[in-house]
Design a protein around this motif. Structure first.
Motif, PDB file in Angstrom:
ATOM      1  N   TYR B 370       0.852  -1.176   0.000  1.00 32.67           N
ATOM      2  CA  TYR B 370       0.000   0.000   0.000  1.00 32.67           C
ATOM      3  C   TYR B 370       0.891   1.229   0.000  1.00 32.67           C
ATOM      4  O   TYR B 370       2.056   1.154   0.392  1.00 32.67           O
ATOM      5  CB  TYR B 370      -0.929  -0.004   1.222  1.00 32.67           C
ATOM      6  CG  TYR B 370      -1.983  -1.080   1.158  1.00 32.67           C
ATOM      7  CD1 TYR B 370      -2.797  -1.193   0.033  1.00 32.67           C
ATOM      8  CD2 TYR B 370      -2.150  -1.989   2.188  1.00 32.67           C
ATOM      9  CE1 TYR B 370      -3.751  -2.185  -0.045  1.00 32.67           C
ATOM     10  CE2 TYR B 370      -3.108  -2.976   2.116  1.00 32.67           C
ATOM     11  CZ  TYR B 370      -3.915  -3.073   1.001  1.00 32.67           C
ATOM     12  OH  TYR B 370      -4.863  -4.048   0.914  1.00 32.67           O
ATOM     13  N   GLU B 371       0.302   2.330  -0.399  1.00 34.77           N
ATOM     14  CA  GLU B 371       1.092   3.538  -0.654  1.00 34.77           C
ATOM     15  C   GLU B 371       2.045   3.887   0.482  1.00 34.77           C
ATOM     16  O   GLU B 371       3.204   4.150   0.284  1.00 34.77           O
ATOM     17  CB  GLU B 371       0.163   4.726  -0.913  1.00 34.77           C
ATOM     18  CG  GLU B 371      -0.247   4.816  -2.365  1.00 34.77           C
ATOM     19  CD  GLU B 371      -1.528   5.575  -2.539  1.00 34.77           C
ATOM     20  OE1 GLU B 371      -1.568   6.723  -2.097  1.00 34.77           O
ATOM     21  OE2 GLU B 371      -2.496   5.002  -3.090  1.00 34.77           O
ATOM     22  N   ASP B 372       1.532   3.924   1.724  1.00 33.34           N
ATOM     23  CA  ASP B 372       2.357   4.472   2.795  1.00 33.34           C
ATOM     24  C   ASP B 372       2.838   3.411   3.776  1.00 33.34           C
ATOM     25  O   ASP B 372       3.127   3.687   4.915  1.00 33.34           O
ATOM     26  CB  ASP B 372       1.572   5.567   3.537  1.00 33.34           C
ATOM     27  CG  ASP B 372       0.159   5.122   3.801  1.00 33.34           C
ATOM     28  OD1 ASP B 372      -0.166   3.980   3.415  1.00 33.34           O
ATOM     29  OD2 ASP B 372      -0.621   5.883   4.388  1.00 33.34           O
ATOM     30  N   ARG B 373       2.898   2.177   3.326  1.00 38.88           N
ATOM     31  CA  ARG B 373       3.334   1.112   4.238  1.00 38.88           C
ATOM     32  C   ARG B 373       4.344   0.229   3.537  1.00 38.88           C
ATOM     33  O   ARG B 373       4.492   0.274   2.316  1.00 38.88           O
ATOM     34  CB  ARG B 373       2.130   0.260   4.657  1.00 38.88           C
ATOM     35  CG  ARG B 373       1.295   0.886   5.754  1.00 38.88           C
ATOM     36  CD  ARG B 373       0.526  -0.174   6.489  1.00 38.88           C
ATOM     37  NE  ARG B 373      -0.590  -0.693   5.717  1.00 38.88           N
ATOM     38  CZ  ARG B 373      -1.190  -1.844   5.978  1.00 38.88           C
ATOM     39  NH1 ARG B 373      -0.775  -2.603   6.954  1.00 38.88           N
ATOM     40  NH2 ARG B 373      -2.212  -2.245   5.253  1.00 38.88           N
ATOM     41  N   GLY B 374       4.985  -0.610   4.291  1.00 38.76           N
ATOM     42  CA  GLY B 374       5.862  -1.607   3.710  1.00 38.76           C
ATOM     43  C   GLY B 374       5.021  -2.654   2.997  1.00 38.76           C
ATOM     44  O   GLY B 374       3.805  -2.562   2.951  1.00 38.76           O
ATOM     45  N   PRO B 375       5.681  -3.640   2.390  1.00 35.87           N
ATOM     46  CA  PRO B 375       4.919  -4.656   1.660  1.00 35.87           C
ATOM     47  C   PRO B 375       3.995  -5.442   2.591  1.00 35.87           C
ATOM     48  O   PRO B 375       4.386  -5.842   3.677  1.00 35.87           O
ATOM     49  CB  PRO B 375       5.997  -5.547   1.049  1.00 35.87           C
ATOM     50  CG  PRO B 375       7.231  -5.254   1.821  1.00 35.87           C
ATOM     51  CD  PRO B 375       7.109  -3.862   2.332  1.00 35.87           C
ATOM     52  N   VAL B 376       2.757  -5.635   2.145  1.00 33.25           N
ATOM     53  CA  VAL B 376       1.813  -6.447   2.900  1.00 33.25           C
ATOM     54  C   VAL B 376       2.053  -7.913   2.562  1.00 33.25           C
ATOM     55  O   VAL B 376       1.962  -8.787   3.407  1.00 33.25           O
ATOM     56  CB  VAL B 376       0.374  -6.041   2.540  1.00 33.25           C
ATOM     57  CG1 VAL B 376      -0.616  -6.808   3.394  1.00 33.25           C
ATOM     58  CG2 VAL B 376       0.187  -4.551   2.710  1.00 33.25           C
ATOM     59  N   LEU B 377       2.370  -8.142   1.302  1.00 36.38           N
ATOM     60  CA  LEU B 377       2.767  -9.475   0.872  1.00 36.38           C
ATOM     61  C   LEU B 377       4.116  -9.312   0.177  1.00 36.38           C
ATOM     62  O   LEU B 377       4.284  -8.435  -0.673  1.00 36.38           O
ATOM     63  CB  LEU B 377       1.753 -10.052  -0.119  1.00 36.38           C
ATOM     64  CG  LEU B 377       0.312 -10.158   0.383  1.00 36.38           C
ATOM     65  CD1 LEU B 377      -0.600 -10.592  -0.753  1.00 36.38           C
ATOM     66  CD2 LEU B 377       0.214 -11.128   1.548  1.00 36.38           C
ATOM     67  N   ASN B 378       5.083 -10.131   0.564  1.00 38.58           N
ATOM     68  CA  ASN B 378       6.431  -9.962   0.040  1.00 38.58           C
ATOM     69  C   ASN B 378       6.877 -11.229  -0.681  1.00 38.58           C
ATOM     70  O   ASN B 378       7.180 -12.234  -0.066  1.00 38.58           O
ATOM     71  CB  ASN B 378       7.378  -9.617   1.189  1.00 38.58           C
ATOM     72  CG  ASN B 378       8.690  -9.077   0.678  1.00 38.58           C
ATOM     73  OD1 ASN B 378       8.820  -8.784  -0.516  1.00 38.58           O
ATOM     74  ND2 ASN B 378       9.650  -8.967   1.570  1.00 38.58           N
ATOM     75  N   ARG B 379       6.906 -11.172  -2.000  1.00 37.19           N
ATOM     76  CA  ARG B 379       7.361 -12.301  -2.840  1.00 37.19           C
ATOM     77  C   ARG B 379       6.795 -13.622  -2.361  1.00 37.19           C
ATOM     78  O   ARG B 379       7.517 -14.570  -2.066  1.00 37.19           O
ATOM     79  CB  ARG B 379       8.871 -12.360  -2.840  1.00 37.19           C
ATOM     80  CG  ARG B 379       9.427 -11.064  -3.418  1.00 37.19           C
ATOM     81  CD  ARG B 379      10.819 -11.263  -3.853  1.00 37.19           C
ATOM     82  NE  ARG B 379      11.276 -10.082  -4.558  1.00 37.19           N
ATOM     83  CZ  ARG B 379      12.490  -9.938  -5.028  1.00 37.19           C
ATOM     84  NH1 ARG B 379      13.361 -10.898  -4.887  1.00 37.19           N
ATOM     85  NH2 ARG B 379      12.828  -8.848  -5.660  1.00 37.19           N
ATOM     86  N   LEU B 380       5.514 -13.629  -2.291  1.00 34.19           N
ATOM     87  CA  LEU B 380       4.822 -14.789  -1.749  1.00 34.19           C
ATOM     88  C   LEU B 380       4.562 -15.813  -2.848  1.00 34.19           C
ATOM     89  O   LEU B 380       4.048 -15.468  -3.912  1.00 34.19           O
ATOM     90  CB  LEU B 380       3.500 -14.327  -1.131  1.00 34.19           C
ATOM     91  CG  LEU B 380       2.512 -15.405  -0.732  1.00 34.19           C
ATOM     92  CD1 LEU B 380       3.064 -16.232   0.419  1.00 34.19           C
ATOM     93  CD2 LEU B 380       1.186 -14.781  -0.335  1.00 34.19           C
ATOM     94  N   SER B 381       4.940 -17.049  -2.602  1.00 30.27           N
ATOM     95  CA  SER B 381       4.604 -18.119  -3.536  1.00 30.27           C
ATOM     96  C   SER B 381       3.822 -19.184  -2.787  1.00 30.27           C
ATOM     97  O   SER B 381       4.177 -19.561  -1.677  1.00 30.27           O
ATOM     98  CB  SER B 381       5.878 -18.727  -4.139  1.00 30.27           C
ATOM     99  OG  SER B 381       6.512 -17.762  -4.948  1.00 30.27           O
ATOM    100  N   LEU B 382       2.757 -19.626  -3.391  1.00 27.36           N
ATOM    101  CA  LEU B 382       1.862 -20.573  -2.731  1.00 27.36           C
ATOM    102  C   LEU B 382       1.257 -21.476  -3.790  1.00 27.36           C
ATOM    103  O   LEU B 382       1.091 -21.063  -4.936  1.00 27.36           O
ATOM    104  CB  LEU B 382       0.698 -19.828  -2.087  1.00 27.36           C
ATOM    105  CG  LEU B 382       0.720 -19.445  -0.610  1.00 27.36           C
ATOM    106  CD1 LEU B 382      -0.595 -18.769  -0.280  1.00 27.36           C
ATOM    107  CD2 LEU B 382       0.949 -20.672   0.262  1.00 27.36           C
ATOM    108  N   SER B 383       0.896 -22.679  -3.404  1.00 25.17           N
ATOM    109  CA  SER B 383       0.159 -23.535  -4.330  1.00 25.17           C
ATOM    110  C   SER B 383      -0.880 -24.303  -3.522  1.00 25.17           C
ATOM    111  O   SER B 383      -0.531 -25.015  -2.589  1.00 25.17           O
ATOM    112  CB  SER B 383       1.135 -24.491  -5.030  1.00 25.17           C
ATOM    113  OG  SER B 383       0.412 -25.324  -5.904  1.00 25.17           O
ATOM    114  N   LEU B 384      -2.136 -24.093  -3.842  1.00 24.80           N
ATOM    115  CA  LEU B 384      -3.206 -24.726  -3.074  1.00 24.80           C
ATOM    116  C   LEU B 384      -4.015 -25.626  -3.996  1.00 24.80           C
ATOM    117  O   LEU B 384      -4.335 -25.240  -5.119  1.00 24.80           O
ATOM    118  CB  LEU B 384      -4.127 -23.651  -2.485  1.00 24.80           C
ATOM    119  CG  LEU B 384      -3.439 -22.517  -1.713  1.00 24.80           C
ATOM    120  CD1 LEU B 384      -4.436 -21.413  -1.397  1.00 24.80           C
ATOM    121  CD2 LEU B 384      -2.805 -23.058  -0.448  1.00 24.80           C
TER     122      LEU B 384
END
Lengths: 547, 570
Positions: B370-384
């Motif tokens: 989000y604009e004024d924050r650090g990453p909420v999700l950081n290089r996330l890899s998932l497989s469901l």
């Protein structure tokens, strides 16, 4: 149209102001018409005299009187216009307050339950729109209409006296037609549309809010594009109605203008005929047509107000419905409820009571409940179990669907509703809304009890700290405690607390619970909550779900 | 493979079209949408002005011919006919002006409304949640409505109050240049006048709206608290306060108005004086008292015509003053609307889903900030896998909802790729259950058929039964066709959420995303919802749910902790 009557009554309470204001408008109008008419007479007279002089014929013309008249009209028009605007704006501001106070009084007389049904930003929004329509009633509708009529009648009489009864008749017909086109006929052609637009607007607002609130689900279901299109289409429909009203208003305004212009032409032609017959002079024949040309502007102001009249009437009807007369049997304003009960009773009893939200099947049926004076009762029930309806019924705020309520009159009940409402006012006014004298010491003691003593002592205004939108913001839990303090300060025999501890942490809750018995010594108390943890320690607990 | 696409920050520099624009410029830009109609409005208004000039000329001619030349009226029938024609023509042109004005404003407002809808869609449910729906709806309706007067009245009048007086001045100059000079002199340059009018009108307008705003604020606050005032006997005091405050506001306002109204008085003064001076000049000229300038050649015809034109010379300006509040209202509204339109992030085309698996939900190196924050999700890899049930846990604000929004396609990630069963997220309909469920103001059937138009009565009854609402419509008179919420009572929060869940049973969605489906509910509703979710899982649907609730966790095959941009198995 009878919907407007209550509001016209409010307005006409300031009758003398309205008359003076209308008089000033009239003076402005007449100066304007006079300026033009006298100037026309002057130019024609000088032209005729100039012609005679040029032909070497002795002629004279008093140029000072008309010259002075022209200057006089010019000054009167300016001054009258300035005073008129100032004076009438003042009147409008007074009416603005009158209308609001009238509505507020009307609303305050309504039953608790009726008012509860009116909540919400949507309703407040609508109220604002409707009130705006009432604000402009005098200056936009009544004054211009009355003055247009008055000036028209005056000009017809002048025509009779100055030129001929025939001209008076012709003018009467043309001006009446113009007046009707600008007012009644326009209303007949736009009234339904204008009223429908109001309804459409409310529907459209609801649909838009729905669309926004459902955006996630609609989008998930793949329905967003078609919903957007549907909303756009409804918006277009709404505007199409407005275009109809606006266009018709414009055409009626134009047609009224044509009729008044034709009246001016008729006055000129018939006047010139009289002149040819030697009955009047040329300069006199010019006076009336020029005055009539000035009347075009006066008529031009009418259509806008009459094109909207349908909407104005709808607004009035809605306000009347909200603040309307009391419905017998549905419970009157709480402040006056229970006055008939002169026997001082401090216990409370419900007998065979059916209780539930208005218009629905009662949630609780055949409930009988007796509390002796000084009893403390806890009532536990999940949401939807009729808990708050029961609290309303015990407080005497809502009528029972069946059965009786006996005991403490409603005026002797202190009731903490589930919803916390603070006034945009000082802390003191929030604690004691009726303004009865309560010592600072008592106020501090109760603030101490609800655990706000330190917080308030540290604030700048202390007891006169301003709360609400423009003042210091309280957290949800703090606001709840102010509401609780207000109830504890209210002189009452029966105290009803609906979910008293919403938003409070356990420590605060326990502290308050410890001190409550001493403070409420001798009073009858009912506490309602969603589970037993959230109750004040009581001698007896009823579970609504297990009944 | 490190293939993180980077994207400029949403909403900042990328969304250039509106950035740095003043409300006035923005309004001017909007006018392009209704340009043809606005031009026609101005054209009709100008022609009406010319018809007025002609009408006045014919009137003056008629008077001149009869009074001075002493032509019998019977020989002037043609002039009278022309007069009638001009009067009717002027009326028709004014009518057309109103018509064109109404449709230009309609086109422009329609365009702004569509822009807003698009903005809402781009912002997505995640970003819109912070705004109250009532505020947004009021922008869409009321603020856009506030543009009407500007385009229908003010903007055309701006042009008309230059064009029509110029035409009148030209005619007057042709008839008698000194009289024209007097007119011009009385209106010391129209722009100056307009500025004067503007300043005064602006002040009046601001004052007026400020007072109304404060008064309404006071009034609405008291109305909002009316039940409380009733309970505590505060109605009388509140009424007194209301009256006293109104009086204070009135006092302050009137002080300013005394000065502000002077500007309209000045306009009135100049127009009155102009008529008076012109009349006296012409009169003296006709008498031969003036020995200089063009007054020798004045006749009753030219003199009267100039006199009749004098009020028309000022009329457009006076109308502009009346429409001035339209401008102020539109400028106020456009500032707010521009903010909203700017708030939409740019849309990026859905990133290509390389080698996406048709039976899995796959995230590769997904980054979201989000604009004024650090990453909420950081290089996330998932497989469901399809048919699984995944629970997302973690502190509030940790990114659970954001991850759900990415899976839903509501929020495009700033980097990485997402695929849901081999397709872009949100490509196929799926089930969504948030904390504030969506209910139509309609019947039970309307609400259920929203997602499954073909559902039969029996289907609907069955779906309701599965969420424990089977007997509720039955209590109402019209069964499934009775309205969901009736006056004075809606559904409780739990019931509303259950109704929303019933929709998911009706529609055959392979994927269901749930954001805190049991938060804030009573025990009964919680139990019902958990049972219903178990049933959905048993049907082979894929569930992803964000929750704090232990009994929901029991349902999950896999539990992911989301916090500070990281996701790990628990």
């Amino acid at each position: 149209m009878s919907e407007l009557l209550p509001w016209l009554r409010v307005i006409q309470r300031r009758r003398s102001r309205l008359l003076v204001g209308a008089g000033l408008i009239l003076l402005t109008l007449l100066s304007g018409l006079g300026l033009l008419a006298l100037s026309g007479w002057f130019i024609t007279a000088t032209a005729v005299t100039g012609l005679l002089l040029a032909a070497g014929i002795q002629a004279s013309l008093d140029i000072y009187t008309p010259g002075g008249g022209i200057r006089g009209f010019a000054v009167t028009r300016t001054v009258a216009r300035y005073l008129e605007r100032l004076y009438n704006h003042d009147t409008v501001l007074q009416l603005l307050a009158d209308v609001r106070i009238q509505l507020f009084r009307g609303l305050a007389r309504q039953s608790y339950r009726h008012l509860r049904s009116l909540r919400g930003a949507d309703w407040l929004n609508r109220l604002t729109t409707d009130l705006d329509a009432m604000d402009s009633l005098y200056l936009r509708l009544i004054a211009p209409t009355a003055l247009a009529l008055l000036v028209s009648v005056g000009l017809v009489l002048v025509a009779w006296w100055l030129v001929s009864p025939l001209l008076a008749l012709a003018l009467a017909v043309l001006l009446a037609a113009g007046f009707l086109v600008a007012t009644v006929l326009l209303h007949l052609r736009t009234g339904d549309h204008a009223a429908a637009i109001m309804v459409q607007q409310a529907d459209l607002r609801a649909a838009t809010i729905e669309h926004l609130e459902g955006q996630a689900e609609l989008r998930a279901a793949g329905l967003l594009p078609q919903q957007q299109q549907a909303l756009s289409a409804r918006g277009d429909d709404y505007m199409a109605g407005q275009v109809v009203v606006d266009t018709r208003t414009a055409w009626h305004q134009a047609l009224a203008g044509v009729l008044v212009n034709l009246a001016a032409l008729t006055a000129l032609v018939l006047g010139l005929q009289q002149m040819a017959a030697g009955a009047i002079t040329g300069p006199v024949a010019v006076i009336l047509p020029l005055a009539l040309l000035g009347l075009v502007e006066v008529y031009g102001q009418l259509p806008e107000a009459f094109g909207r009249l349908g909407a104005t009437v709808t607004s009035a009807a809605r306000l009347n419905r909200d603040s309307g007369p009391l419905v017998p049997g549905s419970g009157s304003g709480r402040e006056r409820a229970g006055d008939s009960n002169d026997r001082v009773q401090t216990g409370i009893c419900l007998r065979n009571a059916d209780i539930g939200p208005a218009g629905l099947e009662p949630v609780l049926k055949g409930l009988t409940l007796t509390l002796e004076a000084g009893d403390w009762l806890g009532i536990v029930g999940r949401s939807g179990s009729g808990k708050s309806s029961l609290a309303d019924a015990l407080a005497g705020c809502a009528p029972l669907a069946a059965g009786q309520r006996e005991g403490v009159p409603a005026a002797r009940v202190a009731y903490l509703t589930q919803q916390t409402t603070l006034l945009d006012d000082t802390l003191r006014a929030n604690l004691v809304p009726d303004g009865r004298p309560v010592s600072d010491e008592t106020l501090w003691r109760v603030l101490e009890l609800v655990g706000l003593g330190e917080r308030i002592a540290a604030s700048r205004g202390r007891l006169d700290t301003w709360l609400g939108a423009y003042g210091s913001k309280l957290s949800g839990g703090e606001a709840r405690r102010v509401a609780l303090a207000r109830v504890l300060l209210h002189p009452a025999d029966l105290v009803i607390l609906d979910e008293p501890f919403t938003g409070l942490d356990r420590a605060t809750r326990e502290r308050i619970c410890q001190q409550l018995p001493a403070w409420l010594e001798g009073r009858t108390v009912v506490v309602l909550a969603h589970d037993e943890d959230a109750l004040v320690p009581v001698r007896q607990v009823i579970h609504l779900d297990q009944r | 493979m490190e293939a993180v696409e980077s994207r400029p920050d949403a909403g900042a520099s990328a969304e250039a079209p509106l950035a740095g624009l003043t409300p006035r410029r923005w309004l001017a830009g909007l006018a392009v949408v209704g340009q043809r109609q606005i031009r026609l409005t101005i054209l009709a208004g100008t022609l009406a002005g010319l018809a007025t000039i002609a009408q006045m000329g014919l009137l003056a001619w008629l008077v001149h011919q009869t009074v001075i030349v002493e032509t019998p009226l019977s020989q002037l029938m043609a002039v009278m006919a022309a007069l009638v024609l001009m009067i009717v023509l002027r009326g028709a042109l004014l009518g057309l002006q109103g018509r064109f004005a109404a449709s230009s404003s309609r086109a422009i407002r329609g365009a702004v409304r569509r822009q807003l809808l698009a903005t809402w869609q781009q912002a997505g449910p995640g970003r819109l949640q912070g705004e109250s729906a009532a505020t947004l709806a009021s922008e869409w309706l009321d603020q856009v409505e506030a543009l009407h007067g500007y385009f229908a009245r003010f903007l055309p009048q701006m042009m008309l109050c230059v064009l029509v007086p110029l035409a009148i001045l030209a005619v007057a100059a042709w008839l008698d240049w000194l009289a024209a000079l007097l007119l011009l002199f009385s209106a010391p340059l129209i722009p100056l006048f307009m500025a004067l009018v503007g300043m005064g009108a602006k002040k009046v307008n601001q004052q007026h709206f400020q007072v109304i705003g404060r008064l309404s604020g006071q009034f609405l606050d008291k109305v909002r608290a009316l039940t409380t005032l009733q309970l505590f006997g505060g109605v009388e005091r509140a009424t007194d306060i209301l009256a006293a405050r109104s009086e204070e506001y009135r006092d302050v306002t009137m002080k300013t108005l005394r000065v502000a109204f002077l500007s309209s008085a000045v306009l009135e003064f100049f127009s009155s004086v102009a008529i008076a001076v012109v009349a006296i000049y012409i009169g003296f000229g006709l008498l031969g008292y003036i020995s200089f300038g063009p007054s020798d050649s004045l006749t009753l015809f030219s003199g009267l015509w100039i006199l009749l034109l004098a009020p028309e010379f000022f009329q457009p300006l006076r109308q502009l003053a009346q429409h001035y509040h339209d401008r102020a209202a539109a400028l106020g509204a456009s500032a707010q609307l521009m903010d909203r339109l700017q708030s939409a992030p740019t849309t990026t085309p859905p990133s290509s889903t390389l080698a996406a698996h048709p039976d899995r939900i796959e995230l590769h190196s997904v980054t979201l900030r989000y604009e004024d924050r650090g990453p909420v999700l950081n290089r996330l890899s998932l497989s469901l896998p399809r048919g699984g049930c995944v629970a997302l846990v973690g502190p509030s604000g940790g990114g659970k909802s954001s991850l759900l929004h990415v899976l839903a396609g509501f929020l495009p990630p700033d980097g990485g790729t997402v695929s849901v069963f081999g397709e872009a997220p949100g490509h196929r309909p799926f089930g969504w259950l948030g904390q504030s469920p969506f209910l139509l103001q309609g019947s039970w059937a309307d609400n259920l058929r929203l997602v499954a138009p073909a559902a039969t009565e029996a289907d609907m009854q069955q779906a309701l039964a599965r969420v424990g609402l089977g007997d509720l419509p039955g209590q109402r008179a019209a069964g499934l066709d009775s309205p969901v919420s009736e006056q004075g009572s809606g559904l409780s929060g739990g019931q509303a959420r259950r109704l929303s869940l019933a929709r998911i049973f009706l529609a055959d969605y392979p994927l269901v995303l749930l954001d805190e489906p049991t938060a804030g509910l009573d025990a009964d509703s919680q139990t019902v919802i958990i049972e219903a979710l178990a049933a959905l899982k048993a049907e082979g649907r894929t569930l992803v749910l964000a929750t704090h609730h232990d009994s929901l966790l029991a349902l999950a095959d896999r539990c992911l902790h989301v916090e500070g941009g990281d996701v790990r198995d628990v």
